[in-house]
Design a protein around this motif. Structure first.
Motif, PDB file in Angstrom:
ATOM      1  N   LEU A 412       0.847  -1.192   0.000  1.00  0.00           N
ATOM      2  CA  LEU A 412       0.000   0.000   0.000  1.00  0.00           C
ATOM      3  C   LEU A 412       0.877   1.234   0.000  1.00  0.00           C
ATOM      4  O   LEU A 412       1.855   1.306   0.762  1.00  0.00           O
ATOM      5  N   PRO A 413       0.580   2.211  -0.843  1.00  0.00           N
ATOM      6  CA  PRO A 413       1.371   3.454  -0.847  1.00  0.00           C
ATOM      7  C   PRO A 413       1.270   4.164   0.508  1.00  0.00           C
ATOM      8  O   PRO A 413       0.247   4.114   1.195  1.00  0.00           O
ATOM      9  N   GLY A 414       2.345   4.843   0.866  1.00  0.00           N
ATOM     10  CA  GLY A 414       2.371   5.600   2.102  1.00  0.00           C
ATOM     11  C   GLY A 414       2.697   4.788   3.337  1.00  0.00           C
ATOM     12  O   GLY A 414       2.504   5.280   4.459  1.00  0.00           O
ATOM     13  N   THR A 415       3.166   3.564   3.152  1.00  0.00           N
ATOM     14  CA  THR A 415       3.486   2.719   4.311  1.00  0.00           C
ATOM     15  C   THR A 415       4.991   2.503   4.449  1.00  0.00           C
ATOM     16  O   THR A 415       5.420   1.570   5.111  1.00  0.00           O
ATOM     17  N   GLU A 416       5.802   3.382   3.819  1.00  0.00           N
ATOM     18  CA  GLU A 416       7.242   3.194   3.850  1.00  0.00           C
ATOM     19  C   GLU A 416       7.925   3.919   4.994  1.00  0.00           C
ATOM     20  O   GLU A 416       9.122   3.725   5.222  1.00  0.00           O
ATOM     21  N   GLU A 417       7.204   4.759   5.745  1.00  0.00           N
ATOM     22  CA  GLU A 417       7.824   5.525   6.818  1.00  0.00           C
ATOM     23  C   GLU A 417       7.618   4.833   8.156  1.00  0.00           C
ATOM     24  O   GLU A 417       6.611   4.168   8.384  1.00  0.00           O
ATOM     25  N   LEU A 418       8.606   4.999   9.021  1.00  0.00           N
ATOM     26  CA  LEU A 418       8.542   4.406  10.351  1.00  0.00           C
ATOM     27  C   LEU A 418       7.625   5.244  11.240  1.00  0.00           C
ATOM     28  O   LEU A 418       7.800   6.457  11.354  1.00  0.00           O
ATOM     29  N   VAL A 419       6.646   4.619  11.836  1.00  0.00           N
ATOM     30  CA  VAL A 419       5.699   5.305  12.705  1.00  0.00           C
ATOM     31  C   VAL A 419       6.239   5.263  14.131  1.00  0.00           C
ATOM     32  O   VAL A 419       6.519   4.184  14.667  1.00  0.00           O
ATOM     33  N   THR A 420       6.412   6.435  14.737  1.00  0.00           N
ATOM     34  CA  THR A 420       6.899   6.517  16.115  1.00  0.00           C
ATOM     35  C   THR A 420       5.763   7.019  16.991  1.00  0.00           C
ATOM     36  O   THR A 420       5.249   8.127  16.783  1.00  0.00           O
ATOM     37  N   PRO A 421       5.327   6.250  17.989  1.00  0.00           N
ATOM     38  CA  PRO A 421       4.254   6.717  18.877  1.00  0.00           C
ATOM     39  C   PRO A 421       4.669   7.989  19.616  1.00  0.00           C
ATOM     40  O   PRO A 421       5.853   8.264  19.822  1.00  0.00           O
ATOM     41  N   LEU A 422       3.693   8.765  20.039  1.00  0.00           N
ATOM     42  CA  LEU A 422       3.973  10.030  20.712  1.00  0.00           C
ATOM     43  C   LEU A 422       4.641   9.820  22.061  1.00  0.00           C
ATOM     44  O   LEU A 422       5.316  10.732  22.559  1.00  0.00           O
ATOM     45  N   ASN A 423       4.427   8.670  22.668  1.00  0.00           N
ATOM     46  CA  ASN A 423       5.033   8.445  23.991  1.00  0.00           C
ATOM     47  C   ASN A 423       6.450   7.910  23.887  1.00  0.00           C
ATOM     48  O   ASN A 423       7.043   7.527  24.879  1.00  0.00           O
ATOM     49  N   VAL A 424       7.033   7.855  22.663  1.00  0.00           N
ATOM     50  CA  VAL A 424       8.415   7.419  22.483  1.00  0.00           C
ATOM     51  C   VAL A 424       9.169   8.561  21.833  1.00  0.00           C
ATOM     52  O   VAL A 424       8.976   8.859  20.658  1.00  0.00           O
ATOM     53  N   LEU A 425       9.994   9.245  22.591  1.00  0.00           N
ATOM     54  CA  LEU A 425      10.742  10.394  22.104  1.00  0.00           C
ATOM     55  C   LEU A 425      12.221  10.151  22.321  1.00  0.00           C
ATOM     56  O   LEU A 425      12.628   9.483  23.266  1.00  0.00           O
ATOM     57  N   VAL A 426      13.061  10.710  21.444  1.00  0.00           N
ATOM     58  CA  VAL A 426      14.497  10.597  21.611  1.00  0.00           C
ATOM     59  C   VAL A 426      14.906  11.323  22.881  1.00  0.00           C
ATOM     60  O   VAL A 426      14.573  12.489  23.080  1.00  0.00           O
TER      61      VAL A 426
END
Length: 449
Positions: A412-426
């Motif tokens: 499916l197009p648009g599924t190539e980026e890594l999704v990072t949840p909001l509760n996981v920050l660097v």
């Protein structure tokens, strides 16, 4: 020859006789039971034979080792287990870019050859046969040949252990490969050459020492036990009794005796009456006697003991081949140990042969090297891998398109980026499996007690 001249002389007829007038060949035939004894005598006496070639006793040992593989279940069970475990390990080719950088190489002829060693021969099948040669005969050999039928331009061809021997110099260092062919005379190839080979320790020479020679006494006991069990079942039921006939019974006629023997043979044989009750006559009775019973020989325990001894001889836990009972916990630990402590040295020796003999042929002067991907055999389940990788990276490690491909779902197009949840920050949470921190309070308000 000085040794023989001290004790022998030439007969006028041309024969060599000793001081008693007995022909030397005839006397030697009486003193030495086989060629192995004669060779041991010559070696112990310090007699050196120039260019001895391959002793005939080596062929005898090779044939005996092959018979053990065919007839001994314990040996085949353990050897095949090790060979299957090792042959399924993939070989990866890397380039040493720097001391801190390695690059995986997949398009070099070396990588292509390891992935496709020969036409109609898979890598696992080739290495399975080679490892069985190694474990049974303590030597193995592969020839490296140019080929127009493979993508790499090369071919790996196994030389069966029964058709090859390693000839050594005076220091027991490999000097030649002695290759036997059914299409012509044997060939003596100087080393180094276009061959991959290895051999174990030998008290004399460099041809290795078959483990079957070391285990022959134990395996002979197992063979006798199998022969006994087969005899018991072949002859039918055996009861520890004898038939007693009264001393004052009338003499048997030949017809009556033959009739009784025929009926009793039917009772103990394989006819329709086998296992029934024998008909006794003339006051006969069955008298019990003390005798060995199959249960007294501890048949099952004996077979397990042989499995355990063979597994221990090859340095693998007996639990892995079913020789001893295990549970899930220790079997998982033994599986982890298999590729480190048990067969880890074998993997290292195979890897060393490839890097020192094959790499210089296909990639001379390069920084390429071959490494066994043992991690592929030590991976846990998908759930265990996901948990470990997620904890180690501190964030999701797979994009949605990769996850969909794992389930054989369409892209499916648009599924190539890594999704990072909001509760996981660097710099925030160490792992997405951690719980969220408590919300911050407005200024001037303290934490409740």
């Amino acid at each position: 020859m000085a040794f023989w001249h001290r004790w022998t002389k030439h007969h006028p007829e041309g024969r060599v006789i000793d001081q008693d007038g007995v022909p030397v060949l005839a006397k030697a035939a009486e003193q030495f039971g086989d060629l192995a004894e004669l060779g041991a005598h010559l070696t112990a006496s310090g007699i050196r034979v120039v260019d001895p070639g391959v002793p005939l006793s080596n062929y005898t040992g090779t044939a005996a080792a092959m018979r053990v593989w065919e007839t001994q279940p314990s040996v085949r069970k353990v050897v095949d287990y090790i060979a299957r475990a090792l042959c399924s390990i993939p070989w990866h080719v890397y380039e040493r870019v720097s001391d801190t950088d390695r690059r995986r190489v997949t398009d070099h002829p070396l990588a292509l050859l390891l992935a496709n060693p020969a036409p109609a021969v898979t890598p696992s099948r080739l290495w399975h046969s080679v490892i069985v040669d190694w474990l049974i005969h303590d030597r193995w050999c592969i020839q490296v040949l140019p080929s127009a039928d493979t993508a790499s331009g090369w071919e790996l061809r196994r030389k069966p252990a029964r058709r090859m021997h390693v000839l050594a110099d005076d220091d027991d260092q490999p000097a030649y490969l002695y290759l036997i062919s059914s299409r012509g005379p044997a060939e003596k190839v100087p080393l180094p050459g276009p061959y991959l080979f290895d051999h174990g320790y030998a008290t004399v020479g460099a041809d290795g020492t078959s483990p079957m020679e070391t285990m022959q006494q134990m395996l002979a006991e197992q063979a006798e036990a199998v022969e006994y069990r087969r005899s018991v079942w072949k002859n039918g039921a055996r009861v520890p009794v004898v038939i007693e006939r009264p001393a004052d019974a009338p003499p048997w006629s030949k017809t009556a005796k033959d009739r009784f023997l025929a009926g009793f043979n039917a009772f103990i044989g394989r006819s329709r009456s086998a296992g029934g009750t024998p008909l006794l006559e003339d006051g006969m009775r069955l008298a019990p006697v003390e005798a060995f019973k199959p249960v007294d020989t501890q048949d099952i325990e004996g077979r397990r003991l042989t499995d355990t001894e063979v597994a221990s001889f090859y340095h693998i836990p007996p639990e892995l081949v079913g020789a001893r009972e295990g549970n899930f916990s220790n079997l998982d630990a033994f599986r982890q140990m298999l590729y480190t402590h048990s067969v880890g040295p074998d993997i290292t020796m195979l890897q060393d042969v490839i890097n020192t003999m094959l790499v210089p042929i296909l990639a001379p002067g390069s920084d390429l090297y071959v490494e066994a991907n043992v991690e592929a055999k030590l991976r846990g389940s998908f759930t265990e891998q996901a948990s470990i990788l997620q904890t180690a990276t501190g964030a999701p490690y797979m994009v949605r398109s990769e996850a969909r491909s794992k389930l054989n779902l369409p892209y499916l197009p648009g599924t190539e980026e890594l999704v990072t949840p909001l509760n996981v920050l660097v710099g925030g949470l160490a792992s997405p499996t951690d719980t969220a921190p408590p919300p911050s309070l407005p200024k001037g308000q303290g934490r409740p007690a």
